[in-house]
Design an enzyme around this catalytic site. Structure first.
Site, PDB file in Angstrom:
ATOM      1  N   THR A  16       0.828  -1.215   0.000  1.00  0.00           N
ATOM      2  CA  THR A  16       0.000   0.000   0.000  1.00  0.00           C
ATOM      3  C   THR A  16       0.855   1.255   0.000  1.00  0.00           C
ATOM      4  OG1 THR A  16      -1.832  -1.113   1.081  1.00  0.00           O
ATOM      5  CG2 THR A  16      -1.725   1.249   1.385  1.00  0.00           C
ATOM      6  N   SER A  65       1.343  -7.514  -0.840  1.00  0.00           N
ATOM      7  CA  SER A  65       2.021  -8.533  -0.026  1.00  0.00           C
ATOM      8  C   SER A  65       1.110  -9.696   0.362  1.00  0.00           C
ATOM      9  CB  SER A  65       2.673  -7.919   1.210  1.00  0.00           C
ATOM     10  OG  SER A  65       1.743  -7.705   2.241  1.00  0.00           O
ATOM     11  N   THR A  98       1.549  -4.329   4.269  1.00  0.00           N
ATOM     12  CA  THR A  98       1.345  -4.637   5.696  1.00  0.00           C
ATOM     13  C   THR A  98       0.832  -6.055   5.931  1.00  0.00           C
ATOM     14  OG1 THR A  98      -0.904  -3.749   5.624  1.00  0.00           O
ATOM     15  CG2 THR A  98       0.850  -2.234   6.315  1.00  0.00           C
ATOM     16  N   ASP A  99       0.160  -6.643   4.914  1.00  0.00           N
ATOM     17  CA  ASP A  99      -0.558  -7.901   5.154  1.00  0.00           C
ATOM     18  C   ASP A  99       0.338  -9.048   5.616  1.00  0.00           C
ATOM     19  OD1 ASP A  99      -2.976  -6.748   4.612  1.00  0.00           O
ATOM     20  OD2 ASP A  99      -3.133  -7.501   2.567  1.00  0.00           O
TER      21      ASP A  99
HETATM   22  N1  ASP Z   1      -2.733  -5.548   0.750  1.00  0.00           N
HETATM   23  C1  ASP Z   1      -1.698  -4.579   1.059  1.00  0.00           C
HETATM   24  C2  ASP Z   1      -0.362  -5.310   1.076  1.00  0.00           C
HETATM   25  O1  ASP Z   1      -0.122  -6.025   2.009  1.00  0.00           O
HETATM   26  C3  ASP Z   1      -1.979  -3.944   2.356  1.00  0.00           C
HETATM   27  C4  ASP Z   1      -0.980  -2.927   2.810  1.00  0.00           C
HETATM   28  O2  ASP Z   1       0.120  -2.818   2.342  1.00  0.00           O
HETATM   29  O3  ASP Z   1      -1.350  -2.190   3.744  1.00  0.00           O
HETATM   30  O4  ASP Z   1       0.433  -5.174   0.168  1.00  0.00           O
END
Ligand code: ASP
Length: 317
Positions: A16, A65, A98-99
């Site tokens: 993200t 991710s 973050t995932d």
């Molecule tokens: N779906 C995103 C990822 O993990 C979520 C994020 O980065 O906050 O790449």
């Protein structure tokens, strides 16, 4: 190894932090992994200065991710290892979604001799948001990477520094989405200065060397799956995994490692058939207190997803 250099290597993997939406007020309908890492760095005023003027950006991957793959982990580990071995490099910063951030952090902590800092950072808001959190997180990550004495794989998000072993994403939306549970963070980044309340994590030189060799030569990663114990659980999933050739199973057990008796029966059958079974707790805080006579090994405080990584690395060895 002595650190002579000033170079901070920033490795981009997507997430993200590199995401874009068509409207600035859209914080959920965005596409992750759109902006290159070089561009991310340019968007942060004062970043070059904070790094001592020697940031080097490299795009290792560009993905959401949630779709993290072993091949990306392999490439990331190899690039981190070469950067850590370079006397001109002071530290590594990784931009990541973050995932699965906590999984990549634990993987790297397990395979690198991180005698210098390897700092993962991220964002909960896309780069196009009204108030993106990525730029401050990047600035804080560089501050950690340039802190004298910093070492180990750490996560920097929302002003906190977490160790790879404890950090977990605990919120799907909040900007402050990470927690180290009852262990608490290692410290905080305040106005570019790190206030540490615990020691930096230490690298693991011998194990790391071996793990890196195993990763480099591995054609197929061992198959390890995670199953959950809950009311009304059955053993059907585990039985079918065993038939399918699974090599390891991590069970996210209830409470202090208790498992529904139907699921436990299937896990005992799996273990008897040679499948490695490890027990973690599905409780978000604390860790299983083992007792004599426990039938399954416990994850020694690792969450189910991190215990899976440790078990895969053990099976690789
Ligand atoms: N779906 C995103 C990822 O993990 C979520 C994020 O980065 O906050 O790449």
């Amino acid at each position: 190894m002595q650190v002579h250099g000033q170079k901070i290597v920033v490795l981009g993997t997507g997430g993200t932090i590199a995401g874009t939406a068509s409207a600035a007020d859209d914080n959920i309908g965005y596409t992750a992994a759109q902006v290159g890492v070089e561009q991310l760095l340019h968007a942060v005023p004062g970043l070059q200065a904070a790094s001592g003027g020697s940031l080097v950006a490299e795009q290792i991957a560009q993905l959401d991710s949630k779709d993290m793959e072993f091949s990306v982990w392999g490439a990331l580990a190899q690039r981190c290892a070469s950067a850590l071995a370079d006397p001109d490099v002071r530290g590594v910063v990784i931009t990541h979604g973050t995932d699965t951030l906590e999984e990549t952090a634990w993987f790297l902590q397990s395979v690198l001799d991180a005698h210098k800092p390897v700092v993962l950072t991220c964002a909960m808001r896309p780069a196009t948001a009204l108030v993106p959190d990525g730029p401050q997180n990047l600035l804080d990550a560089v501050a950690v990477a340039t802190t004298p004495g910093a070492r180990g794989v750490v996560v920097v998000a929302a002003g906190a520094v977490h160790c790879a072993q404890r950090v977990q994403k605990v919120h799907p939306y909040r900007v402050d989405a990470f927690s180290s549970g009852d262990a608490g963070p290692l410290g905080w980044v305040e106005e570019g200065a790190v206030r540490l309340v615990k020691n930096w994590p230490s690298g693991q030189s011998k194990q790391a060397l071996l793990a890196m060799k195993n990763i480099a030569s591995c054609v197929q990663w061992p198959r390890v799956e995670v199953v959950l114990s809950y009311a009304g659980a059955t053993g059907a999933l585990v039985d079918s995994l065993v038939r399918d050739g699974v090599q390891g199973i991590v069970v996210a057990a209830t409470g202090n490692g208790t498992i529904h008796r139907a699921l436990e029966g299937a896990l005992l059958r799996a273990q008897a058939a040679g499948v490695r079974v490890v027990r973690s707790t599905r409780c978000p805080e604390g860790q299983i207190l083992p007792k004599p006579g426990d039938t399954f090994a416990d994850s020694r405080g690792l969450s189910a997803v991190k215990a899976r990584i440790s078990l895969m690395l053990e099976l690789l060895a």
